[in-house]
Design a protein around this motif. Structure first.
Motif, short mmCIF file in Angstrom:
data_model
loop_
_atom_site.label_atom_id
_atom_site.label_comp_id
_atom_site.label_asym_id
_atom_site.label_seq_id
_atom_site.Cartn_x
_atom_site.Cartn_y
_atom_site.Cartn_z
N LEU B 21 -38.18 76.27 38.94
CA LEU B 21 -37.14 77.07 38.31
C LEU B 21 -35.86 77.01 39.14
O LEU B 21 -34.75 76.93 38.60
N GLU B 22 -36.02 76.99 40.45
CA GLU B 22 -34.86 76.88 41.35
C GLU B 22 -34.15 75.54 41.14
O GLU B 22 -32.93 75.48 41.09
N ASP B 25 -32.28 75.64 37.96
CA ASP B 25 -31.11 76.50 38.17
C ASP B 25 -30.01 75.73 38.91
O ASP B 25 -28.85 75.75 38.52
N ASP B 26 -30.40 75.03 39.97
CA ASP B 26 -29.42 74.28 40.77
C ASP B 26 -28.75 73.19 39.95
O ASP B 26 -27.55 72.96 40.05
N ARG B 29 -27.15 75.20 36.09
CA ARG B 29 -26.37 76.44 35.98
C ARG B 29 -24.89 76.14 35.68
O ARG B 29 -24.34 76.63 34.70
N LYS B 38 -17.01 76.94 26.73
CA LYS B 38 -16.24 76.29 25.67
C LYS B 38 -16.72 76.71 24.29
O LYS B 38 -16.03 76.52 23.30
N SER B 41 -17.05 83.03 23.07
CA SER B 41 -16.06 83.93 23.64
C SER B 41 -16.84 84.98 24.42
O SER B 41 -17.26 85.99 23.87
N GLU B 48 -23.61 84.35 32.69
CA GLU B 48 -24.58 84.42 33.78
C GLU B 48 -25.86 85.11 33.31
O GLU B 48 -26.98 84.63 33.55
N GLN B 52 -29.65 83.45 33.04
CA GLN B 52 -30.80 84.02 33.74
C GLN B 52 -31.90 84.44 32.76
O GLN B 52 -33.08 84.24 33.01
N GLU B 53 -31.45 85.02 31.65
CA GLU B 53 -32.41 85.43 30.63
C GLU B 53 -33.21 84.22 30.13
O GLU B 53 -34.43 84.28 29.99
N LEU B 55 -33.79 81.41 31.70
CA LEU B 55 -34.72 80.95 32.75
C LEU B 55 -35.97 81.83 32.81
O LEU B 55 -37.09 81.34 32.90
N VAL B 56 -35.75 83.15 32.75
CA VAL B 56 -36.87 84.08 32.85
C VAL B 56 -37.81 83.92 31.65
O VAL B 56 -39.03 83.88 31.79
N ILE B 57 -37.20 83.81 30.47
CA ILE B 57 -38.02 83.65 29.26
C ILE B 57 -38.81 82.34 29.31
O ILE B 57 -39.98 82.28 28.95
N TYR B 59 -39.81 80.77 31.95
CA TYR B 59 -40.91 80.98 32.90
C TYR B 59 -42.05 81.78 32.24
O TYR B 59 -43.21 81.38 32.29
#
Lengths: 294, 191
Positions: B21-22, B25-26, B29, B38, B41, B48, B52-53, B55-57, B59
């Motif tokens: 996951l890291e 993310d790296d 992101r 782009k 709005s 952000e 994160q949401e 990524l968590v979902i 996982y």
């Protein structure tokens, strides 16, 4: 709560019961108030653990990013190199520009009257739509007396917009659809072909302002400047549009192609004001170039 | 990351290898931030949160067995899920249509996540407060069971507990403690 109830609740909530077991379980929920309340607490407790786990994971990710940002602040060596490289480039461009200014006008190449070439917004060099020696398609609407044609500034600065994102849309495909064919022709710099292929796109695609932006670039490249201006004006007016800023830049260039020095200067001045705008430096540079025509 | 296949990502996540996951993310992101800025709005904080949401979902879905295969690249799934999150956050949010893999995934109703309204904030806070009141050991066990999706045999192995029965009994005890705290907090808040 009894351990057996705990196991039962979990089996039900994990969907591990047989149909017969589920029927009995649901009957118990219906008949036994204490059992039902206990079950609802179990659901809340599971939700609590899940929410806690999610928060924990988000915190770990957040902490990592904060740590990475801190590290970047502490060791800005890389940034300094970039800043230094940028400054050196600016100095080099300035000397080139000065050198170009000192040359007599008749010695200058037909189109590249000014040597600086800025490629803001990630534009990449591609084949020039008008080749040296060819007459430029349209007559200027304004002519600056006693100065070279401002349209030559256009020629020195215009490259149809390109970006990695657009290039990335092309995939190896035996039978590319109409959209892919259009993008491929555009990227090859075959703008007449791109405009022809644009007509084959679906109505939805034709009205997509991002695709219209590419079409406007093609129109400008083939000398249909008025039509290009109409589209660029529409896109740049949409402040939240993906290519609003880019459209403004190309609108300025299109005005130059029309010989509309005043109109172009107004646009580039506005672009130069935008903080963090990728066009800030390029707009300032082009305004400097345009001073020669006053 | 390009060298890691989606199937490998799923496999490693199933083993709760957080470093995958890291890595995601790296690598993605900042790409996501540019892509989403782009298209939507939204403030940088919203973007952000959405990332994160997603990524968590991702996982959660992989570890609890809901997501066993991907019909697109992992990053495309993540972008589409984060995009859904942003759209749900503000249904009137302006989205600029482009033709790319993410649009195909969104249009094709692949196995991405459609977001519904979240738990009411009051209830969420109460449940999280209750979790803070139980012992660290219980908190760890309950998270492992209900967030990381460990089965009882897996928990027995990972937490070196004697038997499945004792693992289950320990979890039951932790649940009972948590339940007491939830009840107490509900009473305090007049719920």
């Amino acid at each position: 709560m009894e351990p057996k109830d705990f196991d039962l609740f979990d089996r039900y909530l994990d969907g591990k019961m047989t149909a017969a077991e589920m029927r009995v379980f649901e009957q118990m929920l219906h008949d036994d108030k204490a059992f039902s309340e206990s079950f609802n607490f179990q659901k809340d407790a599971r939700l609590a653990a899940r929410l806690d786990g999610r928060e924990d994971l988000k915190n770990r990710l957040r902490q990592r990013n904060l740590a990475a940002q801190e590290k970047q602040k502490i060791s800005p060596g890389k940034n300094w190199i970039l800043v230094l490289a940028g400054l050196l480039l600016l100095v080099a461009l300035f000397f080139l520009w000065k050198k170009g200014q000192n040359k007599p006008a008749e010695d200058l190449p037909h189109q590249e009257i000014l040597p600086e070439k800025s490629t803001p917004g990630g534009q990449q060099k591609q084949s020039e739509p008008t080749t040296p020696g060819q007459p430029i398609a349209e007559k200027p609407t304004e002519k600056q007396p006693g100065s070279p044609d401002v349209r030559q500034v256009f020629a020195a600065n215009f490259d149809a917009f390109q970006s990695n994102e657009i290039s990335g849309m092309l995939r190896a495909d035996d039978s590319p659809d109409a959209f892919q064919q259009f993008v491929a022709a555009y990227l090859r710099g075959e703008h007449n072909e791109a405009l022809r292929l644009f007509e084959d796109l679906s109505a939805e695609d034709k009205s997509n302002e991002n695709i219209q932006f590419l079409k406007a670039n093609s129109l400008l490249a083939v000398g249909k400047t008025d039509a290009a201006i109409t589209v660029f004006e529409k896109i740049s007016a949409e402040r939240n549009g993906k290519y609003a800023l880019e459209a403004q830049w190309f609108l300025g260039l299109a005005k130059l192609k029309k010989g509309d020095l005043v109109g172009a200067e107004t646009i580039f001045r506005e672009l130069g004001k935008g903080k963090n705008s990728p066009y800030q430096a390029a707009a300032a540079l082009i305004l400097k170039q345009l001073k020669n025509f006053r | 990351m390009n060298t890691i296949k989606s199937s490998e990502i799923l496999e490693k996540l199933r083993l709760r290898k957080f470093e995958v996951l890291e890595q995601i993310d790296d690598h993605y992101r900042s790409v996501f931030m540019r892509w989403a800025a782009k298209r939507f709005s939204a403030t940088p904080n919203d973007l952000e949160d959405a990332w994160q949401e997603a990524l968590v979902i991702f996982y959660e879905k992989v570890t609890n067995g809901e997501l066993t295969e991907l019909h697109c690249a992992a990053q495309t799934w993540l972008f589409a899920t984060a995009g859904n999150y942003l759209r749900n956050m503000n249904r009137k949010m302006r989205r600029v249509i482009w033709h790319d893999e993410v649009d195909k995934v969104l249009a094709g109703k692949n196995n991405t996540v459609e977001f519904s309204d979240p738990e009411p904030e009051g209830k969420r806070k109460l449940l999280l407060s209750a979790m803070e009141k139980i012992s660290e050991k219980c908190r760890e066990l309950l998270r492992a069971r209900y967030f990381d999706g460990f089965s009882i045999p897996e928990m027995m192995q990972n937490f070196q507990m004697g038997s499945e029965n004792s693992t289950s009994a320990q979890l039951s005890k932790c649940m009972a403690g948590l339940r007491e705290h939830i009840q107490k907090l509900q009473k305090d808040h007049g719920a």
